[in-house]
Design an enzyme around this catalytic site. Structure first.
Site, PDB file in Angstrom:
ATOM      1  N   SER A  43      18.322 163.389  68.216  1.00 17.66           N
ATOM      2  CA  SER A  43      19.310 164.294  68.795  1.00 17.66           C
ATOM      3  C   SER A  43      20.445 164.528  67.799  1.00 17.66           C
ATOM      4  O   SER A  43      20.196 164.925  66.657  1.00 17.66           O
ATOM      5  CB  SER A  43      19.799 163.741  70.135  1.00 17.66           C
ATOM      6  OG  SER A  43      20.468 164.731  70.881  1.00 17.66           O
ATOM      7  N   ASP A 171      14.885 167.044  73.923  1.00 14.68           N
ATOM      8  CA  ASP A 171      15.733 166.059  73.245  1.00 14.68           C
ATOM      9  C   ASP A 171      15.048 164.705  73.102  1.00 14.68           C
ATOM     10  O   ASP A 171      14.502 164.162  74.066  1.00 14.68           O
ATOM     11  CB  ASP A 171      17.030 165.903  74.047  1.00 14.68           C
ATOM     12  CG  ASP A 171      18.105 165.158  73.288  1.00 14.68           C
ATOM     13  OD1 ASP A 171      17.929 163.948  73.041  1.00 14.68           O
ATOM     14  OD2 ASP A 171      19.133 165.770  72.953  1.00 14.68           O
TER      15      ASP A 171
END
Length: 292
Positions: A43, A171
């Site tokens: 991320s 993510d």
């Protein structure tokens, strides 16, 4: 220089808390810590990690600071993602923001580094996303950086899914927010990790649903990291640095606030290095950095 062991650096996810990660990185390079032999990023840690893998040096970190001070970064992190989700995404939508917001931030970083592919990086980079079809981590190591970084940062409900090789990705923090096991499976014998989900003690109950979800998510991801650390520390020396932020500390992003978070984390990391020196890296441990 503290130590000479070749280390894999693992940079965890945490949205706008990534500014604290930059401060820790700056302090490490200012203290002449040996740069990474490899980087694993999830991320926002993947966004930061791409710049560090491009230029594993203090100069690279200062370029990264410039990225965080840019209008593109402030646009991406303009509001806490959980606040967006709680406020409501229309039923006919799967995301609140278009992909172009993050793409512009990636473009900004690549304009500074001049690097757009994994193969151009100075040290190997593993970018961790979530393969939504398989329900497991997807690790990208080659080809264009942009699709991998878009996938790794595609927060559910905030940014759209990213399709790569006919598979949908979100993510990486969903399955591996601080990807210690990816580094260990890659053969790392020593890991330096910066994990972003350590939270200060709450003096009051969460004030609303957004704060409640933020707090529970933060606790869940931090304890996932602690569990992975305990499970893997027998296979690899693992040193984790955890800047301690409140769950809602980065809900509002302003230039002066970003700069203050980076500086306070830099000062906290520098103080720990001054106090402990090379002893920090002789044994596995988790070190919490209290930000001023």
């Amino acid at each position: 220089m503290f130590g000479s062991a070749r280390r894999t650096w693992v940079l965890g996810g945490g949205g706008a808390r990534g500014a604290a990660q930059v401060g820790v990185l700056q302090a490490l390079f200012e203290a002449n810590i040996e740069g990474p032999a490899a980087v694993v990023g999830t991320s926002v840690g993947a966004l930061n990690g791409a710049s560090i893998a491009a230029y594993p040096s203090l100069a690279g970190t200062m370029m990264l600071r410039e990225v965080w001070m840019s209008r593109q970064a402030l646009s991406v992190f303009q509001a806490h993602p959980l606040g967006i989700i709680v406020s409501g995404v229309r039923r006919d939508q799967l995301s609140a923001f278009p992909q172009r917001n993050v793409r512009r931030l990636i473009d900004r970083a690549q304009a500074l580094t001049g690097i757009t592919t994994f193969e151009q990086l100075r040290v190997p980079l593993a970018v961790v996303a979530t393969d939504l079809n398989a329900g497991k981590p997807a690790v990208f190591r080659s080809g264009d950086l942009t699709p991998a970084l878009l996938a790794s940062t595609a927060i559910p409900g905030v940014f759209p899914m990213v399709r790569i090789n006919d598979r949908e990705h979100l993510d990486g923090g969903i399955v591996q927010n601080t990807a210690l096991n990816i580094a260990v499976d890659d053969g790392a014998k020593e890991i330096l990790a910066i994990s972003l989900m350590a939270g200060g003690e709450y003096e009051r109950a969460p004030a609303g649903f957004g704060e409640l979800i933020a707090r529970t998510l933060q606790l869940s991801l931090h304890h996932q990291m602690l569990s992975d650390y305990e499970r893997l520390r027998q296979r690899c020396r693992i040193v984790v640095f955890c800047p301690v932020t409140t769950p809602t500390a980065t809900w509002e992003m302003k230039r002066e606030h970003v700069e203050a978070v980076m500086e306070s984390s830099r000062v906290a990391m520098a103080a720990l290095l001054h106090q402990r020196g090379s002893r920090l890296f002789r044994h596995s441990g988790i070190h919490y950095l209290q930000l001023s």
